[in-house]
Design a protein around this motif. Structure first.
Motif, short mmCIF file in Angstrom:
data_model
loop_
_atom_site.label_atom_id
_atom_site.label_comp_id
_atom_site.label_asym_id
_atom_site.label_seq_id
_atom_site.Cartn_x
_atom_site.Cartn_y
_atom_site.Cartn_z
N VAL A 32 0.79 -1.23 0.00
CA VAL A 32 0.00 0.00 0.00
C VAL A 32 0.83 1.29 0.00
O VAL A 32 0.29 2.37 -0.17
CB VAL A 32 -0.99 0.04 1.18
N VAL A 33 2.13 1.17 0.20
CA VAL A 33 3.00 2.35 0.20
C VAL A 33 3.24 2.75 -1.25
O VAL A 33 3.70 1.94 -2.06
CB VAL A 33 4.33 2.06 0.91
N THR A 34 2.93 4.01 -1.59
CA THR A 34 3.15 4.48 -2.95
C THR A 34 4.58 4.96 -3.11
O THR A 34 5.13 5.60 -2.21
CB THR A 34 2.18 5.60 -3.33
N ASN A 35 5.20 4.61 -4.20
CA ASN A 35 6.60 4.98 -4.48
C ASN A 35 7.52 4.64 -3.32
O ASN A 35 8.20 5.50 -2.79
CB ASN A 35 6.71 6.47 -4.82
N PRO A 36 7.58 3.37 -2.90
CA PRO A 36 8.38 3.01 -1.73
C PRO A 36 9.89 3.08 -1.96
O PRO A 36 10.65 3.11 -1.01
CB PRO A 36 7.95 1.58 -1.44
N SER A 83 13.42 1.56 -4.24
CA SER A 83 14.01 0.23 -4.42
C SER A 83 14.50 -0.32 -3.10
O SER A 83 15.03 0.40 -2.26
CB SER A 83 15.15 0.29 -5.43
N GLY A 84 14.29 -1.59 -2.89
CA GLY A 84 14.75 -2.24 -1.67
C GLY A 84 13.78 -2.11 -0.50
O GLY A 84 14.01 -2.68 0.56
N SER A 85 12.71 -1.34 -0.67
CA SER A 85 11.73 -1.18 0.40
C SER A 85 10.91 -2.46 0.56
O SER A 85 10.50 -3.06 -0.43
CB SER A 85 10.79 -0.02 0.09
N PRO A 86 10.62 -2.85 1.79
CA PRO A 86 9.75 -4.01 1.98
C PRO A 86 8.28 -3.68 1.67
O PRO A 86 7.46 -4.58 1.58
CB PRO A 86 9.92 -4.36 3.46
N ASN A 87 7.95 -2.41 1.47
CA ASN A 87 6.61 -1.94 1.15
C ASN A 87 5.59 -2.48 2.15
O ASN A 87 4.62 -3.16 1.80
CB ASN A 87 6.22 -2.32 -0.28
N ARG A 88 5.81 -2.18 3.41
CA ARG A 88 4.90 -2.59 4.48
C ARG A 88 4.50 -1.37 5.29
O ARG A 88 5.31 -0.51 5.58
CB ARG A 88 5.57 -3.60 5.41
N LEU A 89 3.22 -1.33 5.66
CA LEU A 89 2.69 -0.25 6.49
C LEU A 89 2.39 -0.82 7.87
O LEU A 89 1.67 -1.81 8.00
CB LEU A 89 1.41 0.29 5.84
N LEU A 90 2.96 -0.19 8.88
CA LEU A 90 2.79 -0.66 10.25
C LEU A 90 1.30 -0.71 10.63
O LEU A 90 0.56 0.23 10.40
CB LEU A 90 3.53 0.28 11.22
N TYR A 91 0.89 -1.83 11.21
CA TYR A 91 -0.48 -2.01 11.66
C TYR A 91 -0.43 -2.61 13.06
O TYR A 91 0.15 -3.68 13.27
CB TYR A 91 -1.23 -2.96 10.71
N THR A 92 -1.01 -1.92 14.04
CA THR A 92 -0.84 -2.33 15.42
C THR A 92 -2.09 -2.90 16.10
O THR A 92 -2.00 -3.39 17.21
CB THR A 92 -0.35 -1.15 16.27
#
Length: 68
Positions: free
Chosen positions: A48-52, A54-63
């Motif tokens: 869900v992360v836009t334009n993360p 290169s190398g980003s895990p593209n994860r949004l913290l959810y608690t």
């Protein structure tokens, strides 16, 4: 300027992840570091992360699920 913004974002992200770890540990006292890490990574929302970048895990913290 971009380096400053990137560093500030990293500091903010770090404090939020530390809070997530505290939530998990409050519900699971004595959990191992690897268990806390896995719980945080597995709870994160992916893709869900836009334009993360290169190398980003593209994860949004959810608690919401970490304290149960």
């Amino acid at each position: 300027m971009r380096t400053t913004v990137t560093r500030a974002a990293a500091v903010l992200a770090g404090t939020r992840v530390a809070g997530a770890a505290a939530l998990y540990l409050a519900a699971h006292p004595g959990a191992a570091v690897t268990t806390v890490n896995s719980a945080i990574v597995n709870a994160a929302t992916t893709g869900v992360v836009t334009n993360p970048g290169s190398g980003s895990p593209n994860r949004l913290l959810y608690t919401a699920t970490l304290s149960s």
